[in-house]
Design an enzyme around this catalytic site. Structure first.
Site, short mmCIF file in Angstrom:
data_model
loop_
_atom_site.label_atom_id
_atom_site.label_comp_id
_atom_site.label_asym_id
_atom_site.label_seq_id
_atom_site.Cartn_x
_atom_site.Cartn_y
_atom_site.Cartn_z
N ARG A 144 -38.85 114.61 -20.00
CA ARG A 144 -37.70 113.87 -19.37
C ARG A 144 -36.53 113.43 -20.26
NH1 ARG A 144 -38.94 112.92 -13.78
NH2 ARG A 144 -40.97 113.06 -13.38
N ILE A 148 -36.16 111.79 -11.21
CA ILE A 148 -36.21 110.46 -11.73
C ILE A 148 -35.52 110.47 -12.99
CG2 ILE A 148 -37.49 108.45 -12.60
CD1 ILE A 148 -39.58 109.10 -10.28
N HIS A 158 -29.69 106.67 -0.70
CA HIS A 158 -31.22 106.73 -0.50
C HIS A 158 -31.60 106.65 0.97
CE1 HIS A 158 -35.39 106.23 -1.36
NE2 HIS A 158 -35.39 105.35 -0.69
N THR A 164 -29.41 101.98 -11.58
CA THR A 164 -30.16 101.55 -12.62
C THR A 164 -31.34 102.19 -12.92
OG1 THR A 164 -31.30 99.61 -11.45
CG2 THR A 164 -29.03 99.16 -11.82
N ASP A 172 -34.11 103.45 -7.47
CA ASP A 172 -33.98 102.88 -6.12
C ASP A 172 -33.78 101.27 -6.03
OD1 ASP A 172 -33.51 105.42 -4.81
OD2 ASP A 172 -35.66 105.50 -4.31
N1 NHR Z 1 -33.08 107.29 -11.46
C1 NHR Z 1 -33.24 105.91 -11.68
N2 NHR Z 1 -33.73 105.72 -12.98
N3 NHR Z 1 -32.74 105.16 -10.83
C2 NHR Z 1 -32.61 105.58 -9.49
O1 NHR Z 1 -32.09 104.77 -8.79
C3 NHR Z 1 -32.65 106.81 -9.03
C4 NHR Z 1 -33.08 107.77 -10.29
C5 NHR Z 1 -33.21 109.06 -9.86
C6 NHR Z 1 -33.06 109.59 -8.52
C7 NHR Z 1 -32.67 109.15 -6.16
C8 NHR Z 1 -33.94 108.97 -5.64
C9 NHR Z 1 -33.67 108.73 -3.90
O2 NHR Z 1 -32.70 108.11 -3.66
C10 NHR Z 1 -32.67 108.50 -7.49
C11 NHR Z 1 -32.27 107.37 -8.01
C12 NHR Z 1 -36.21 111.52 -6.64
C13 NHR Z 1 -37.53 110.85 -6.91
C14 NHR Z 1 -38.90 111.42 -7.48
O3 NHR Z 1 -40.05 110.93 -7.18
C15 NHR Z 1 -37.32 109.45 -6.49
C16 NHR Z 1 -36.34 108.83 -6.06
C17 NHR Z 1 -35.17 109.61 -6.06
C18 NHR Z 1 -35.44 110.88 -6.24
N4 NHR Z 1 -38.78 112.74 -7.92
C19 NHR Z 1 -39.78 113.43 -8.46
C20 NHR Z 1 -39.91 113.36 -10.29
O4 NHR Z 1 -41.00 113.40 -10.64
C21 NHR Z 1 -39.78 114.82 -8.15
C22 NHR Z 1 -39.82 115.33 -6.52
C23 NHR Z 1 -39.03 116.73 -6.38
O5 NHR Z 1 -38.69 117.51 -7.46
O6 NHR Z 1 -39.05 116.88 -5.34
O7 NHR Z 1 -38.90 113.05 -10.71
O8 NHR Z 1 -34.65 108.72 -3.42
C1 GAR Z 2 -30.47 113.05 1.89
O1 GAR Z 2 -31.14 112.62 3.14
C2 GAR Z 2 -30.37 111.96 1.01
O2 GAR Z 2 -30.31 110.76 1.39
C3 GAR Z 2 -31.78 112.48 0.21
O3 GAR Z 2 -32.09 113.79 0.46
C4 GAR Z 2 -31.17 114.14 1.26
C5 GAR Z 2 -30.25 115.23 0.61
O4 GAR Z 2 -29.59 116.22 1.69
N1 GAR Z 2 -32.01 111.66 -1.12
C6 GAR Z 2 -33.32 111.57 -1.52
O5 GAR Z 2 -34.06 111.84 -0.93
C7 GAR Z 2 -33.02 111.40 -2.98
N2 GAR Z 2 -34.47 111.28 -3.18
P1 GAR Z 2 -28.40 116.96 1.00
O6 GAR Z 2 -29.07 117.73 -0.07
O7 GAR Z 2 -27.93 117.70 2.41
O8 GAR Z 2 -27.27 116.10 0.93
#
Ligand code: NHR
Ligand code: GAR
Length: 215
Positions: free
Chosen positions: A74, A101, A118, A150, A154
């Site tokens: 990562r 992430i 989110h 941060t 989330d």
């Molecule tokens: N990173 C940090 N450090 N802090 C945040 O607040 C973040 C972030 C990265 C992404 C978006 C987030 C959401 O709004 C976001 C906020 C992906 C995952 C996840 O589990 C969780 C939350 C969010 C985005 N991703 C998996 C992973 O292993 C992969 C999932 C996939 O590829 O479909 O990275 O929800």
């Molecule tokens: C949106 O609902 C957004 O809030 C969510 O994915 C969708 C993206 O739609 N984000 C997450 O779940 C981040 N983990 P879009 O590609 O059509 O904007």
């Protein structure tokens, strides 16, 4: 001069996506309508072939694909992603359905200038599958939160939320559609605040016009 007529320099913005990019589209539309003073310098996706890339290209916005799959850690992926973003001298980084992430090193670099949307009423339902989780819990309302990013997933300070009702017999898909309509309204609003210098992260708190935002 009123706020709307004061000329503002366009905020250099990079948008990160992983999918359909409907939020990206709402941001592009708001920019083109003259509602938000930003200039989208690039759209970067960690997935090739997604609809969001085509949406950007249709507006002559530079696109890049940086697949996380080519990296052994990562940290290595995030380091390459940072280099990619910083080429564009971004003042604001917008996560719009970005699904990886991010490591603390990355989030620290962009602290106070990276926003995420989110699909839940944070602090409820951090992480994934939020719509199904809200339905399964028997909640009567759900929604969406824009927050500063941060290191805590989330967990950064919230900027704005919108609520939607959960209806009898809702499926995750139907609920997601209802939430998305609100996403497309509040994300450009929050980005406009940031671009106009009204929204700032100060001492870990989201502030609008110098006042802490309490939701
Ligand atoms: N990173 C940090 N450090 N802090 C945040 O607040 C973040 C972030 C990265 C992404 C978006 C987030 C959401 O709004 C976001 C906020 C992906 C995952 C996840 O589990 C969780 C939350 C969010 C985005 N991703 C998996 C992973 O292993 C992969 C999932 C996939 O590829 O479909 O990275 O929800
Ligand atoms: C949106 O609902 C957004 O809030 C969510 O994915 C969708 C993206 O739609 N984000 C997450 O779940 C981040 N983990 P879009 O590609 O059509 O904007």
């Amino acid at each position: 001069m009123s706020e709307t007529t004061t000329p503002v320099k366009a905020c250099r913005t990079v948008v990160l996506i992983s999918g359909s990019g409907s939020n990206l589209q709402a941001i592009i539309d708001a920019q083109q309508a003259g509602e938000i003073p930003i200039s989208i310098k690039a759209v970067i996706s960690n997935k090739d072939g997604v609809k969001g890339l085509a949406r950007a290209q249709a507006h002559n916005i530079t696109t890049e694909v940086l697949s996380h799959k080519g990296f052994e850690s990562r940290d290595a992926f995030d380091s390459a992603l940072k280099d990619c973003i910083d080429k564009y001298q971004a003042e604001l980084v917008v996560l719009a359905g970005f699904m990886r992430i991010l490591t603390p090193g990355f989030t620290t670099h962009y602290l106070g200038r990276m926003l995420n949307i989110h699909p839940s009423l944070l602090p409820k339902y951090q992480g994934l599958h939020t719509h199904q989780r809200a339905i399964d819990a028997g909640d009567t309302e759900h929604g969406v939160t824009v927050h500063f990013v941060t290191a805590e997933l989330d967990g950064g300070p919230a900027v704005i939320q919108a609520k939607v009702p959960i209806q009898q017999g809702d499926t995750a898909e139907r609920l997601a559609e209802r939430v998305l309509r609100e996403e497309h309204r509040i994300y450009p609003l929050a980005i406009g605040w940031f671009a106009r210098g009204r929204l700032k992260m100060i001492e870990g708190k989201a502030c609008l016009d110098g006042e802490e935002i309490r939701l």
